[in-house]
Scaffold this active site. Structure first.
Site, PDB file in Angstrom:
ATOM      1  N   HIS A   1      -8.529   7.796   2.056  1.00  0.00           N
ATOM      2  CA  HIS A   1      -7.939   9.018   1.528  1.00  0.00           C
ATOM      3  C   HIS A   1      -8.935   9.754   0.641  1.00  0.00           C
ATOM      4  CE1 HIS A   1      -7.503   6.444  -2.020  1.00  0.00           C
ATOM      5  NE2 HIS A   1      -7.244   7.529  -2.733  1.00  0.00           N
TER       6      HIS A   1
ATOM      7  N   GLN B   1      -8.934  13.532  -2.147  1.00  0.00           N
ATOM      8  CA  GLN B   1      -8.081  14.327  -3.017  1.00  0.00           C
ATOM      9  C   GLN B   1      -8.520  15.784  -2.966  1.00  0.00           C
ATOM     10  OE1 GLN B   1      -6.951  12.470  -6.898  1.00  0.00           O
ATOM     11  NE2 GLN B   1      -8.509  10.947  -6.368  1.00  0.00           N
TER      12      GLN B   1
ATOM     13  N   HIS C   1      -4.554   1.242   7.605  1.00  0.00           N
ATOM     14  CA  HIS C   1      -4.973   0.865   6.255  1.00  0.00           C
ATOM     15  C   HIS C   1      -6.478   0.589   6.153  1.00  0.00           C
ATOM     16  CE1 HIS C   1      -4.506  -0.719   2.206  1.00  0.00           C
ATOM     17  NE2 HIS C   1      -5.183  -1.795   2.558  1.00  0.00           N
TER      18      HIS C   1
ATOM     19  N   HIS D   1      -6.790   2.380   1.005  1.00  0.00           N
ATOM     20  CA  HIS D   1      -6.410   3.123   2.208  1.00  0.00           C
ATOM     21  C   HIS D   1      -7.283   4.384   2.290  1.00  0.00           C
ATOM     22  CE1 HIS D   1      -3.109   3.818   5.238  1.00  0.00           C
ATOM     23  NE2 HIS D   1      -3.741   4.983   5.259  1.00  0.00           N
TER      24      HIS D   1
ATOM     25  N   CYS E   1       0.857  -1.187   0.000  1.00  0.00           N
ATOM     26  CA  CYS E   1       0.000   0.000   0.000  1.00  0.00           C
ATOM     27  C   CYS E   1       0.889   1.232   0.000  1.00  0.00           C
ATOM     28  CB  CYS E   1      -0.935   0.030   1.211  1.00  0.00           C
ATOM     29  SG  CYS E   1      -1.882   1.583   1.333  1.00  0.00           S
TER      30      CYS E   1
ATOM     31  N   ASN F   1     -13.524   9.842  -3.323  1.00  0.00           N
ATOM     32  CA  ASN F   1     -14.156   8.729  -4.022  1.00  0.00           C
ATOM     33  C   ASN F   1     -13.988   7.501  -3.131  1.00  0.00           C
ATOM     34  OD1 ASN F   1     -14.509  10.417  -6.285  1.00  0.00           O
ATOM     35  ND2 ASN F   1     -12.497   9.869  -7.062  1.00  0.00           N
TER      36      ASN F   1
ATOM     37  N   CYS G   1       0.427   3.725   3.250  1.00  0.00           N
ATOM     38  CA  CYS G   1       0.723   3.349   4.633  1.00  0.00           C
ATOM     39  C   CYS G   1       2.048   3.980   5.071  1.00  0.00           C
ATOM     40  CB  CYS G   1       0.817   1.824   4.747  1.00  0.00           C
ATOM     41  SG  CYS G   1      -0.786   0.982   4.808  1.00  0.00           S
TER      42      CYS G   1
END
Length: 363
Positions: free
Chosen positions: A199, A201, A146, A197, A85, A186, A88
């Site tokens: 997150h 944007q 994660h 993971h 990942c 998203n 991480c």
């Protein structure tokens, strides 16, 4: 290392001792580490330097909108093996990641495969209007864990995330090439996610996106959100607290669409006080947890923060829109002929009915 400061009613106030560490990567780009505690860790091995994309835009005269092209995006990390990942903490692993430390709270860094960046270049095409795709694209990593998710995070982490968004708004809106800043998330493969993971944007566009242009025009005519809230029957509400309403809009284009709306007009989260930050974070947590409880699994959605293009705007009314790509229950909503070709959404679930269903899971 610096301590972040909020501007509240003309006075400076410390953001509950929120720290921001700026780490210069091996490619000379900046990695931001935000936290309630000061980050002092030493870096480990970093990722190899990658070729910087040179995106450009082309004007679509039929839709009167820009389309951006970034050929390097086809090389971005997509569905990596479970044991790898890139988001991480890298110092704990036997391979380098985007965050070369043993721990962090929230991290922000430039997208290596950006659709907008300062490196954008123009491509001259006969009879086609084109421009360099200037701007910025950032990745916001919500947690070092994660398998973490907003629905399970402590409220303090979501408040920290809100303060990170505030800081990025203020910093990105200073850039001469940036005309609009959009933080979004998203979630789920149904929404195009290739990294699981937790997150989101941030896109900092060199133009005001078409959907936002329409909202700006609408707000100049009247504050339609205040009008909706004044006239909106509570049958559309799914949750509310002192400062915010979460409701299925009566004109929803997705079966389980939800908007978070401040009860009082405010142009962006950079104007929030501490109580509003807490109430806003509670709203986000309630909605994501409610979606997950509704489906009894992690619900896919697209979330976007709609704020003013300017730090001071007496017309724009900040709000957040959630779009779960679902038609009914967990059946997917596919944007087919009418939606894709004509821009006309066809719905088979009434907003008041979906609000009634969702309200049970937001308590």
């Amino acid at each position: 290392m610096k301590l972040l400061v909020l501007q509240l009613n003309g006075k400076k106030k410390f953001m509950n001792q929120i720290h921001k560490r700026i780490f210069i990567r091996n490619d000379k780009k900046e990695l931001y580490l935000y936290g309630c505690k000061e980050h002092k860790g030493s870096p480990s091995q970093e990722l190899e330097i990658t070729e910087i994309p040179k995106p450009h835009m082309r004007w679509n005269p039929s839709r009167e909108e820009w389309v951006t092209y970034s050929a390097g995006r086809k090389n971005r990390t997509s569905f990596p093996p479970k044991e790898y990942c890139p988001l991480c903490p890298g110092a704990n692993l036997n391979y380098p990641t985007e965050i070369p430390f043993s721990n962090f709270e929230v991290a922000v860094f430039p997208n290596r495969w950006a659709s907008f960046n300062s490196n954008g270049e123009n491509i001259f095409l006969e009879k086609i209007l084109s421009k360099p795709s200037k701007g910025e694209c950032e990745v916001v990593v919500y947690s070092p864990a994660h398998l973490d998710t907003i629905s399970e995070m402590p409220l303090e982490r979501i408040e920290l995330l809100t303060k990170v968004w505030i800081d990025r708004y203020k910093e990105l809106q200073k850039k001469p090439d940036v005309k609009y800043v959009l933080p979004f998330e998203n979630r789920g493969e149904e929404c195009g996610v290739t990294l699981h993971h937790p997150h989101g944007q941030i896109y900092a566009y060199p133009f005001i996106p078409p959907a936002i242009e329409k909202e700006i025009r609408a707000f100049k005519k009247e504050n339609f959100l205040t009008k909706i809230m004044n006239e909106l029957e509570e049958k559309y509400y799914v949750y509310q607290n002192e400062n915010f309403i979460a409701a299925v809009p009566p004109f929803a284009r997705y079966a389980y669409e939800i908007w978070i709306i401040p009860k009082n007009q405010i142009e962006g989260p950079w104007k929030f006080n501490d109580i509003q930050i807490e109430d806003f974070s509670k709203c986000i947590q309630k909605i994501v947890k409610g979606y997950d409880n509704f489906l009894d699994k992690r619900c896919p959605y697209i979330m976007g923060l709609h704020a003013s293009p300017e730090l001071s705007d007496n017309n724009f009314h900040f709000h957040v829109e959630f779009y779960p790509p679902l038609r009914h229950g967990d059946k997917p909503k596919v944007l087919a002929g009418s939606e894709s070709m004509a821009g006309v959404f066809i719905m088979d679930v009434l907003p008041e009915d979906s609000a009634k269903v969702l309200r049970k899971f937001m308590a």
